[in-house]
Motif scaffolding. Structure first.
Motif, PDB file in Angstrom:
ATOM      1  N   GLY A  97      12.942  40.592  50.353  1.00  0.00           N
ATOM      2  CA  GLY A  97      12.453  40.153  48.983  1.00  0.00           C
ATOM      3  C   GLY A  97      11.288  41.050  48.740  1.00  0.00           C
ATOM      4  N   LEU A  98      10.534  40.582  47.732  1.00  0.00           N
ATOM      5  CA  LEU A  98       9.601  41.512  47.356  1.00  0.00           C
ATOM      6  C   LEU A  98       8.368  41.861  48.639  1.00  0.00           C
ATOM      7  N   PRO A  99       8.021  40.773  49.233  1.00  0.00           N
ATOM      8  CA  PRO A  99       6.946  40.981  50.154  1.00  0.00           C
ATOM      9  C   PRO A  99       7.391  42.166  51.284  1.00  0.00           C
ATOM     10  N   LEU A 100       8.850  42.313  51.635  1.00  0.00           N
ATOM     11  CA  LEU A 100       9.024  43.353  52.550  1.00  0.00           C
ATOM     12  C   LEU A 100       9.150  44.404  52.048  1.00  0.00           C
ATOM     13  N   LEU A 101       9.372  44.489  50.896  1.00  0.00           N
ATOM     14  CA  LEU A 101       9.576  45.724  49.811  1.00  0.00           C
ATOM     15  C   LEU A 101       7.841  46.313  49.895  1.00  0.00           C
ATOM     16  N   ILE A 102       6.906  45.589  49.684  1.00  0.00           N
ATOM     17  CA  ILE A 102       5.608  46.065  49.495  1.00  0.00           C
ATOM     18  C   ILE A 102       5.304  46.491  51.045  1.00  0.00           C
TER      19      ILE A 102
ATOM     20  N   GLY B  28       5.210  49.942  50.315  1.00  0.00           N
ATOM     21  CA  GLY B  28       3.710  50.096  50.129  1.00  0.00           C
ATOM     22  C   GLY B  28       2.866  50.541  51.629  1.00  0.00           C
ATOM     23  N   GLY B  29       3.424  50.090  52.636  1.00  0.00           N
ATOM     24  CA  GLY B  29       2.866  50.486  53.841  1.00  0.00           C
ATOM     25  C   GLY B  29       3.180  51.971  54.127  1.00  0.00           C
ATOM     26  N   GLY B  30       4.364  52.138  53.836  1.00  0.00           N
ATOM     27  CA  GLY B  30       4.637  53.590  53.964  1.00  0.00           C
ATOM     28  C   GLY B  30       3.802  54.494  53.089  1.00  0.00           C
TER      29      GLY B  30
ATOM     30  N   ILE C 100       9.173  58.632  52.062  1.00  0.00           N
ATOM     31  CA  ILE C 100       8.166  57.710  52.701  1.00  0.00           C
ATOM     32  C   ILE C 100       8.618  57.417  53.873  1.00  0.00           C
ATOM     33  N   GLY C 101       9.821  57.186  54.379  1.00  0.00           N
ATOM     34  CA  GLY C 101      10.129  56.968  55.673  1.00  0.00           C
ATOM     35  C   GLY C 101       9.972  58.037  56.705  1.00  0.00           C
TER      36      GLY C 101
ATOM     37  N   ILE D 127       0.366  49.897  60.476  1.00  0.00           N
ATOM     38  CA  ILE D 127      -0.751  49.852  59.852  1.00  0.00           C
ATOM     39  C   ILE D 127      -1.911  49.890  60.494  1.00  0.00           C
ATOM     40  N   LEU D 128      -2.039  48.764  61.316  1.00  0.00           N
ATOM     41  CA  LEU D 128      -3.392  48.502  61.794  1.00  0.00           C
ATOM     42  C   LEU D 128      -3.634  49.383  62.960  1.00  0.00           C
TER      43      LEU D 128
END
Length: 451
Positions: free
Chosen positions: A7-12, A16-18, A96-97, A427-428
């Protein structure tokens, strides 16, 4: 489950993270692609460095997992559902990958851990614990549990079985339903057993020989098809861009209240399935590389999505599009690609494709077994990883005797669950990777000036 997980959270998180990683490092690794190729060729290899395999073997092991049915069947699924526009979003996923792979592979070397036998290991589960601390171990456990299922070879086996049936057995009148499928599964289980029981060293050596040869053969075959339909190539290259934003051909589930959002998600999902950037599988292979310079392995890993998605997936997509089979055929998955090759290279095309499919799929079986056994080793101890190998071999029979939709949704679901801890940890830890990258590239530039 697969639709909910993707869903949208994983897409972000993935895209988004990439993008966050890409802009945080200011495209710095992209300026050193030439240096990445030099590292890949072994210019900086040293036997005294920690690790088990060379940079080239690490990349080919990772590619043997990613260059497979994601490129041949996954692209066909994307086009069958979303039309030419889905390819554009696969490209976006790949660029992005490349950044994501740079960070995850670098982190896998920076924060290698040791298993219960004291052997150095790399991968998301280790860089989560070593880089973020013991309090983050639940995240490492989530990744490892998901990896036990996500690394199963059921999709690759299922599509190889389908290709063998459609191209060889059915036309020859030799297909006998379940018994034929089971026989294919048994043969694949035997071949896989002979390689994977030899561990990462045998897996990497086998992959380093098989993968480059098959990529070259596949490349030549698609160029032949594109040459035969050369007048159609510009038309469909343009259509990939125009349909990416119109989504008029999209026929799948939608999110964000519109077909365009569904098309974007389809392209990202199939792109991630193909190049596995952000999923966390490749860092387990790259984490085994012989190097004391994390950035070098990050640069090598970055080449993976470029080879996998920007080159091989694009070739597959163009072969399907220019031959027109995406509109004229009801086939899906690997059968759609086989139809394109049959039209583009009459008589021999589908058999040459079958050879590539067989090698890509079987080499994928080798690498994924290594990934799953590392997850098992992390969770229960290295002495138990052999149990996973037996379970893995048994799952080949399941993949050979079940449906495509069930297999692709099963793996999609657990890939999504693997991506969550991988991306959060990456990301962290990104600021530490950026510091390491600036140090490495500064020293590299200083060395060049001295030379």
């Amino acid at each position: 489950m697969a639709s909910y997980a993707w869903g949208l959270p994983l897409l972000i998180l993935l895209i988004g993270g990439g993008l966050y990683l890409l802009f945080r490092i200011r495209f710095l690794p992209f300026r050193y692609l030439g240096h990445a190729i030099a590292v890949l060729r072994g210019k900086y290899d040293s036997e005294s460095d920690a690790g088990e395999i060379t940079h080239f073997q690490a990349l080919t092991t990772a590619l043997s997992a990613t260059v497979g049915m994601g490129n041949i069947a996954g692209v066909a699924v994307a086009i069958a559902v979303g039309g030419p526009g889905a390819v554009f979003w696969m490209w976006v996923s790949a660029v992005i990958g490349m950044s994501t792979k740079f960070f995850t592979a670098t982190t896998a070397i920076m924060y290698r851990g040791k298993d219960s036998e004291g052997k150095i290991q790399g991968g998301p589960m280790y860089f989560i614990v070593e880089g973020l601390g013991k309090k983050w171990k639940p995240l490492a456990i989530l990744f490892s549990i998901s990896g036990l299922v996500g690394a199963l070879p059921v999709f690759n086996v299922n599509q190889l079985k389908q290709a063998l049936n459609d191209i060889l057995l059915k036309p020859a009148g030799l297909y006998h339903g379940f018994s034929s499928d089971m026989l294919i599964g048994i043969v694949l289980a035997i071949i896989t057993s002979l390689v994977i029981l030899g561990g990462i060293s045998r897996i990497s050596k086998t992959a380093s020989k098989l993968v480059p040869a098959m990529v070259l053969l596949y490349f030549v075959m698609v160029l032949f098809i594109l040459g035969a339909y050369i007048e159609q190539v510009p038309v469909y290259l343009k259509l990939i861009f125009t349909e990416a934003f119109s989504a008029s051909l999209f026929q799948g589930d939608t999110f964000l209240g519109g077909a365009l959002g569904g098309l974007i998600l389809l392209g990202i999902r199939r792109g991630a399935f193909s190049n596995e950037a952000g999923i966390g599988t490749a860092p387990m292979a790259h984490g085994a590389a012989k190097t004391n310079e994390p950035i070098r392995e990050g640069l090598v890993a970055m080449l993976g999505p470029a080879i996998d998605t920007l080159i091989i997936c694009t070739l597959t997509a163009l072969a399907i599009l220019v031959t027109g089979v995406w509109e004229s055929s009801d086939a899906n998955g690997v059968s759609l690609t086989a139809t394109a090759f049959e039209n583009g290279i009459p008589q021999i095309g589908k058999y040459a494709l079958l050879l590539c499919i067989a090698v890509f799929s079987i080499s994928s079986l080798f690498s994924y077994s290594y990934y799953g056994s590392k997850c098992m080793s992390f969770l229960f101890g290295a002495k138990y990883k052999s149990y996973y190998i037996y379970f893995y071999i048994a799952s080949i029979l399941i993949g050979a005797t079940t449906s495509l939709s069930m297999m692709i949704n099963l793996i999609d679901t657990f890939f999504a669950l693997m991506a969550i801890p991988t991306m959060i940890a990456t990301i962290l830890l990104a600021p530490k990777v950026i510091i390491e990258a600036k140090r490495y590239f500064s020293n590299l530039n200083a060395t060049k000036k001295i030379d």
